[in-house]
Design an enzyme around this catalytic site. Structure first.
Site, PDB file in Angstrom:
ATOM      1  N   MET A  26     -25.907 -48.941 -61.299  1.00 19.87           N
ATOM      2  CA  MET A  26     -26.315 -49.194 -60.197  1.00 19.87           C
ATOM      3  C   MET A  26     -26.767 -47.299 -59.836  1.00 19.87           C
ATOM      4  O   MET A  26     -27.016 -47.760 -58.699  1.00 19.87           O
ATOM      5  CB  MET A  26     -24.685 -49.313 -59.209  1.00 19.87           C
ATOM      6  CG  MET A  26     -24.840 -50.620 -59.573  1.00 19.87           C
ATOM      7  SD  MET A  26     -23.791 -51.683 -58.476  1.00 19.87           S
ATOM      8  CE  MET A  26     -22.447 -50.567 -58.050  1.00 19.87           C
ATOM      9  N   GLY A  32     -22.042 -40.167 -68.007  1.00 19.26           N
ATOM     10  CA  GLY A  32     -21.157 -41.384 -68.198  1.00 19.26           C
ATOM     11  C   GLY A  32     -22.768 -42.351 -69.214  1.00 19.26           C
ATOM     12  O   GLY A  32     -22.777 -43.335 -69.722  1.00 19.26           O
ATOM     13  N   HIS A  33     -23.458 -42.938 -68.069  1.00 19.58           N
ATOM     14  CA  HIS A  33     -24.580 -43.693 -68.565  1.00 19.58           C
ATOM     15  C   HIS A  33     -25.535 -43.368 -69.234  1.00 19.58           C
ATOM     16  O   HIS A  33     -25.613 -43.875 -70.461  1.00 19.58           O
ATOM     17  CB  HIS A  33     -25.358 -43.689 -66.604  1.00 19.58           C
ATOM     18  CG  HIS A  33     -24.372 -44.358 -65.518  1.00 19.58           C
ATOM     19  ND1 HIS A  33     -24.917 -42.918 -64.696  1.00 19.58           N
ATOM     20  CD2 HIS A  33     -24.311 -45.092 -65.286  1.00 19.58           C
ATOM     21  CE1 HIS A  33     -24.396 -44.343 -63.469  1.00 19.58           C
ATOM     22  NE2 HIS A  33     -23.935 -45.129 -64.146  1.00 19.58           N
ATOM     23  N   GLY A 144     -20.175 -49.733 -70.283  1.00 24.14           N
ATOM     24  CA  GLY A 144     -18.427 -48.445 -70.873  1.00 24.14           C
ATOM     25  C   GLY A 144     -17.266 -49.989 -70.690  1.00 24.14           C
ATOM     26  O   GLY A 144     -17.112 -49.890 -69.578  1.00 24.14           O
ATOM     27  N   ASP A 147     -15.145 -49.188 -67.092  1.00 20.85           N
ATOM     28  CA  ASP A 147     -14.920 -50.235 -66.461  1.00 20.85           C
ATOM     29  C   ASP A 147     -14.355 -51.593 -67.193  1.00 20.85           C
ATOM     30  O   ASP A 147     -15.521 -52.609 -67.800  1.00 20.85           O
ATOM     31  CB  ASP A 147     -15.999 -51.070 -65.650  1.00 20.85           C
ATOM     32  CG  ASP A 147     -16.732 -49.305 -64.862  1.00 20.85           C
ATOM     33  OD1 ASP A 147     -16.425 -49.423 -63.673  1.00 20.85           O
ATOM     34  OD2 ASP A 147     -16.907 -48.946 -64.892  1.00 20.85           O
ATOM     35  N   GLN A 150     -14.417 -55.182 -66.168  1.00 16.70           N
ATOM     36  CA  GLN A 150     -16.197 -56.185 -65.757  1.00 16.70           C
ATOM     37  C   GLN A 150     -17.141 -56.233 -67.614  1.00 16.70           C
ATOM     38  O   GLN A 150     -17.277 -57.140 -67.703  1.00 16.70           O
ATOM     39  CB  GLN A 150     -17.214 -54.377 -65.910  1.00 16.70           C
ATOM     40  CG  GLN A 150     -18.387 -54.921 -64.835  1.00 16.70           C
ATOM     41  CD  GLN A 150     -19.190 -53.464 -64.819  1.00 16.70           C
ATOM     42  OE1 GLN A 150     -19.223 -53.827 -63.230  1.00 16.70           O
ATOM     43  NE2 GLN A 150     -19.767 -52.474 -65.125  1.00 16.70           N
ATOM     44  N   SER A 182     -20.188 -42.487 -59.964  1.00 20.40           N
ATOM     45  CA  SER A 182     -21.016 -42.330 -58.836  1.00 20.40           C
ATOM     46  C   SER A 182     -20.404 -41.998 -57.884  1.00 20.40           C
ATOM     47  O   SER A 182     -21.208 -41.456 -57.549  1.00 20.40           O
ATOM     48  CB  SER A 182     -22.205 -43.657 -58.764  1.00 20.40           C
ATOM     49  OG  SER A 182     -22.367 -43.815 -60.150  1.00 20.40           O
ATOM     50  N   ARG A 183     -19.256 -42.781 -58.191  1.00 26.07           N
ATOM     51  CA  ARG A 183     -18.179 -42.492 -56.412  1.00 26.07           C
ATOM     52  C   ARG A 183     -18.309 -40.832 -56.659  1.00 26.07           C
ATOM     53  O   ARG A 183     -16.946 -40.201 -55.485  1.00 26.07           O
ATOM     54  CB  ARG A 183     -17.249 -43.341 -56.600  1.00 26.07           C
ATOM     55  CG  ARG A 183     -17.485 -44.687 -56.221  1.00 26.07           C
ATOM     56  CD  ARG A 183     -17.267 -45.451 -55.961  1.00 26.07           C
ATOM     57  NE  ARG A 183     -16.854 -46.919 -54.970  1.00 26.07           N
ATOM     58  CZ  ARG A 183     -16.919 -47.815 -55.686  1.00 26.07           C
ATOM     59  NH1 ARG A 183     -16.970 -48.456 -57.280  1.00 26.07           N
ATOM     60  NH2 ARG A 183     -17.744 -49.471 -54.974  1.00 26.07           N
TER      61      ARG A 183
HETATM   62  P1  AMP Z   1     -22.320 -48.123 -62.618  1.00 25.89           P
HETATM   63  O1  AMP Z   1     -23.590 -47.439 -62.558  1.00 25.89           O
HETATM   64  O2  AMP Z   1     -21.169 -47.331 -62.547  1.00 25.89           O
HETATM   65  O3  AMP Z   1     -22.510 -49.350 -62.115  1.00 25.89           O
HETATM   66  O4  AMP Z   1     -21.940 -48.244 -64.443  1.00 25.89           O
HETATM   67  C1  AMP Z   1     -23.206 -48.534 -65.076  1.00 25.89           C
HETATM   68  C2  AMP Z   1     -22.364 -48.667 -66.629  1.00 25.89           C
HETATM   69  O5  AMP Z   1     -22.186 -47.712 -66.443  1.00 25.89           O
HETATM   70  C3  AMP Z   1     -21.695 -49.243 -66.352  1.00 25.89           C
HETATM   71  O6  AMP Z   1     -21.191 -50.170 -67.991  1.00 25.89           O
HETATM   72  C4  AMP Z   1     -19.635 -48.469 -67.029  1.00 25.89           C
HETATM   73  O7  AMP Z   1     -19.607 -49.092 -66.902  1.00 25.89           O
HETATM   74  C5  AMP Z   1     -21.033 -47.330 -67.367  1.00 25.89           C
HETATM   75  N1  AMP Z   1     -20.023 -46.408 -67.138  1.00 25.89           N
HETATM   76  C6  AMP Z   1     -19.935 -45.617 -65.903  1.00 25.89           C
HETATM   77  N2  AMP Z   1     -19.340 -44.090 -65.737  1.00 25.89           N
HETATM   78  C7  AMP Z   1     -18.549 -44.135 -67.376  1.00 25.89           C
HETATM   79  C8  AMP Z   1     -18.190 -43.721 -67.882  1.00 25.89           C
HETATM   80  N3  AMP Z   1     -17.808 -42.454 -67.410  1.00 25.89           N
HETATM   81  N4  AMP Z   1     -17.999 -43.351 -69.361  1.00 25.89           N
HETATM   82  C9  AMP Z   1     -19.556 -44.301 -69.437  1.00 25.89           C
HETATM   83  N5  AMP Z   1     -19.117 -45.224 -69.384  1.00 25.89           N
HETATM   84  C10 AMP Z   1     -19.725 -45.830 -68.046  1.00 25.89           C
END
Ligand code: AMP
Length: 271
Positions: A26, A32-33, A144, A147, A150, A182-183
């Protein structure tokens, strides 16, 4: 790195490739991404990242409105990584072109953890992941463990329907062990110190849990302690089995899950 602004350009560009790794996001791109992207880059011939803030998975309008967005910065980071072949930036209509209502419902046993506290959230996630998978047709999808619920639900849903594998990726943390999200830009310095302390508490709870006869009452006690110490609202603090997410009565093959509000921001973690 090619930017795909609609489905026509995506179909045209992806046609020659059948070994695609897909990293759905998102936006608010962080390390992390990037760890998911690195893994995709290693395991697949081409890597596609999507950035789409999916309104249907937000159960709270304020949360959707305040969700961090910065496409320019995201594209800069992705380009600099040199690991991304395509970035897909769909519009709402690219994803939700037919107006039919989605038929996704969660099983009763899955209405736990965040599903219990964020009504409709995972239905929205599963709906968009179905749609994205049909459009992108990836061989592998990288998600990741940050989550975890999820990842668990999406893996179960997609692997039974499509020829795609969902690959779990470890949670990336900063040097204070705050899991990247991201938050986190919505938190101030003193909030982040609290997040780090809560992580330390979780590690401590997990270490001590194996000596406890009644895990449930121990967790209830720790929940109250966390609430009082840090003035946070806690949705849940639960120990659950890694494979089926059932409540666990042993430390083995289990994770400790937490969701809480700090500075009006909802944060989740698991260790
Ligand atoms: P998001 O943009 O937050 O929806 O995350 C996109 C993907 O990145 C999802 O599969 C998340 O689980 C993964 N993700 C977000 N934060 C992390 C993190 N700190 N470490 C590993 N994966 C992450």
């Amino acid at each position: 790195m090619k930017i795909l602004l609609n489905n026509a350009s995506l179909f045209e560009s992806l046609r020659p490739f059948n070994d695609l790794g897909f990293v759905p996001t998102m936006g608010g791109i962080h390390k992390g991404h990037l760890s998911l992207i690195n893994k995709s880059n290693k395991l697949c011939k081409k890597t596609i990242v999507s950035i789409f803030v999916n309104p249907k998975q937000f159960n709270n309008k304020k949360d959707l409105k305040s969700y961090p967005r910065n496409i320019k910065k995201d594209l800069k980071i992705l380009k600099k990584s040199k690991k991304v072949d395509f970035v897909y930036l769909p519009k709402f209509k690219d994803i939700y072109k037919d107006k039919k209502k989605s038929k996704i419902t969660l099983q009763k046993k899955d209405k736990i953890l965040c599903a219990k506290f964020r009504k409709g959230h995972f239905e929205g996630v599963l709906d968009v992941m179905n749609k994205l998978t049909k459009i992108v047709k990836p061989k592998k999808i990288f998600m990741g463990e940050k989550d975890f619920q999820q990842l668990y639900l999406v893996k179960k849903e997609l692997e039974k329907k499509y020829k795609t594998k969902v690959i779990p990726c470890k949670t990336i943390r900063d040097r204070n062990n705050v899991s990247l999200s991201s938050r986190n830009v919505l938190l101030n310095k003193s909030n982040l110190i609290i997040v780090a302390k809560i992580y330390e508490t979780l590690v401590d709870i997990k270490k001590n849990i194996k000596n406890k006869k009644n895990i449930q009452s121990f967790l209830n006690f720790k929940k109250k302690e966390l609430k009082n110490n840090y003035k946070i609202k806690i949705d849940y603090l639960e120990l659950r089995n890694n494979n089926n997410l059932k409540i666990s009565s042993t430390n083995k093959n289990s994770r400790l899950f937490i969701a809480y509000y700090l500075n009006n921001v909802r944060l989740i973690d698991n260790i």
